[in-house]
Design an enzyme around this catalytic site. Sequence first.
Site, PDB file in Angstrom:
ATOM      1  N   ASP A  11       8.980   1.550   3.776  1.00 43.79           N
ATOM      2  CA  ASP A  11       7.919   0.856   3.100  1.00 43.79           C
ATOM      3  C   ASP A  11       6.763   1.365   2.119  1.00 43.79           C
ATOM      4  O   ASP A  11       6.591   1.074   1.156  1.00 43.79           O
ATOM      5  CB  ASP A  11       6.752   0.497   4.100  1.00 43.79           C
ATOM      6  CG  ASP A  11       6.483  -1.105   2.887  1.00 43.79           C
ATOM      7  OD1 ASP A  11       6.298  -1.417   2.664  1.00 43.79           O
ATOM      8  OD2 ASP A  11       4.460  -0.982   3.929  1.00 43.79           O
ATOM      9  N   ASP A  63       6.044  11.727   4.971  1.00 47.64           N
ATOM     10  CA  ASP A  63       5.344  10.965   3.521  1.00 47.64           C
ATOM     11  C   ASP A  63       4.789  12.467   2.599  1.00 47.64           C
ATOM     12  O   ASP A  63       4.696  13.646   3.194  1.00 47.64           O
ATOM     13  CB  ASP A  63       4.152  10.231   3.668  1.00 47.64           C
ATOM     14  CG  ASP A  63       4.303   9.429   2.497  1.00 47.64           C
ATOM     15  OD1 ASP A  63       4.577   8.281   2.575  1.00 47.64           O
ATOM     16  OD2 ASP A  63       3.760   9.797   1.812  1.00 47.64           O
ATOM     17  N   GLY A  77       0.317   5.626   8.502  1.00 50.39           N
ATOM     18  CA  GLY A  77       1.687   4.916   9.383  1.00 50.39           C
ATOM     19  C   GLY A  77       1.610   3.932  10.201  1.00 50.39           C
ATOM     20  O   GLY A  77       1.519   3.944  11.226  1.00 50.39           O
ATOM     21  N   TRP A 104       3.645   1.266  10.175  1.00 46.93           N
ATOM     22  CA  TRP A 104       4.980   0.512  10.427  1.00 46.93           C
ATOM     23  C   TRP A 104       5.287   2.389  11.658  1.00 46.93           C
ATOM     24  O   TRP A 104       6.227   1.887  12.655  1.00 46.93           O
ATOM     25  CB  TRP A 104       6.313   0.763   9.140  1.00 46.93           C
ATOM     26  CG  TRP A 104       5.863  -0.050   8.829  1.00 46.93           C
ATOM     27  CD1 TRP A 104       5.028  -0.479   8.133  1.00 46.93           C
ATOM     28  CD2 TRP A 104       7.527  -0.493   7.773  1.00 46.93           C
ATOM     29  NE1 TRP A 104       5.407  -1.628   7.491  1.00 46.93           N
ATOM     30  CE2 TRP A 104       6.211  -1.334   6.887  1.00 46.93           C
ATOM     31  CE3 TRP A 104       8.473  -0.343   7.444  1.00 46.93           C
ATOM     32  CZ2 TRP A 104       7.395  -2.673   6.274  1.00 46.93           C
ATOM     33  CZ3 TRP A 104       9.507  -0.733   6.755  1.00 46.93           C
ATOM     34  CH2 TRP A 104       8.602  -2.177   6.022  1.00 46.93           C
ATOM     35  N   ASP A 130       8.673  16.239   0.562  1.00 50.95           N
ATOM     36  CA  ASP A 130       9.408  15.360  -0.522  1.00 50.95           C
ATOM     37  C   ASP A 130      10.996  14.619   0.449  1.00 50.95           C
ATOM     38  O   ASP A 130      11.752  15.799   0.366  1.00 50.95           O
ATOM     39  CB  ASP A 130      10.178  15.672  -2.061  1.00 50.95           C
ATOM     40  CG  ASP A 130      10.170  14.880  -2.759  1.00 50.95           C
ATOM     41  OD1 ASP A 130      10.832  13.742  -1.997  1.00 50.95           O
ATOM     42  OD2 ASP A 130      10.049  15.349  -3.867  1.00 50.95           O
ATOM     43  N   LYS A 150      12.352  -1.088   1.624  1.00 42.73           N
ATOM     44  CA  LYS A 150      11.230  -1.904   0.488  1.00 42.73           C
ATOM     45  C   LYS A 150      11.597  -1.470  -0.940  1.00 42.73           C
ATOM     46  O   LYS A 150      12.165  -0.590  -0.921  1.00 42.73           O
ATOM     47  CB  LYS A 150       9.437  -1.780   0.493  1.00 42.73           C
ATOM     48  CG  LYS A 150       9.369  -2.747  -1.069  1.00 42.73           C
ATOM     49  CD  LYS A 150       7.208  -2.784  -0.837  1.00 42.73           C
ATOM     50  CE  LYS A 150       6.420  -1.423  -0.066  1.00 42.73           C
ATOM     51  NZ  LYS A 150       5.325  -1.408  -0.219  1.00 42.73           N
TER      52      LYS A 150
END
Length: 186
Positions: free
Chosen positions: A96, A57, A39, A41, A73, A136
Site C-alpha cells: 500500500d 518500511d 501497520g 495492513w 529500503d 497500490k
Amino acid sequence: RAVREGYRSRAAYKLREIQERFRVIRDNDNVLDLGAAPGSWLQVARSLTGGKVVGIDLSPIAPLEGVTTITADLTNPSLWREVSALMGIVNVVVSDAAPKLSGHRSYDQARSIELGEQALAFACNVLKPGGNLVMKSFQGEDFDHLLNEVKQYFLSVKTYRSNASRKGSSEVYIIAKNFAGAGNEA
C-alpha cells in the site's frame, strides 16, 4: 472507525475489501507487506493467516504481536535474500506504499509508478509460483505501462478501486494472482 476497531489507519478497510472480493490471502499463507508503516495492513494480514507476516518500511513500525518488521529500503537487492531466509516461502506480497505527495499530480503519479515497479521487482524475486500480489498505484499516463508489466508475470491481473479510498482519488489497486514468473504473456 479505524481507531474504534483497533486499526492503525483506515487503510485496513482497503485490504479487507480486497480480500473479501479477491481472496488473495489464504489460511496459512506467508505474507510480505512492502511499505508497511504504520501497520494496518499487517494487522489485517495477521488476522487472515496463520502463516508468517513480515512488514518492511523505511520508517520504523511499532511492534505488532505475531508480526516481524524490518526497517529498510525495499530497493536494496540484499533484502530479497534476507526476506527469503526469514520467511522461507512467500505466498503473498502486498504493498500500500505511496510516495510522499508533492501536490504535483504528474510528479506524484510518476513516483507511484516507480514504487509499483520496485514492489513488482521485489515480488518477482521472492514469490513462490502461484503466489499473489496486491499493490497500490495512481492512475495516470504511465499506469497502463505498469499494468502491462505486471501481466507479464501473473496469470490473472485486475484493477480495483476501493470504496474506502477518498473521493476523487486516482488511487487504484492492481490485484495479480497466480505468479508464473518471467515470460508469461497472459
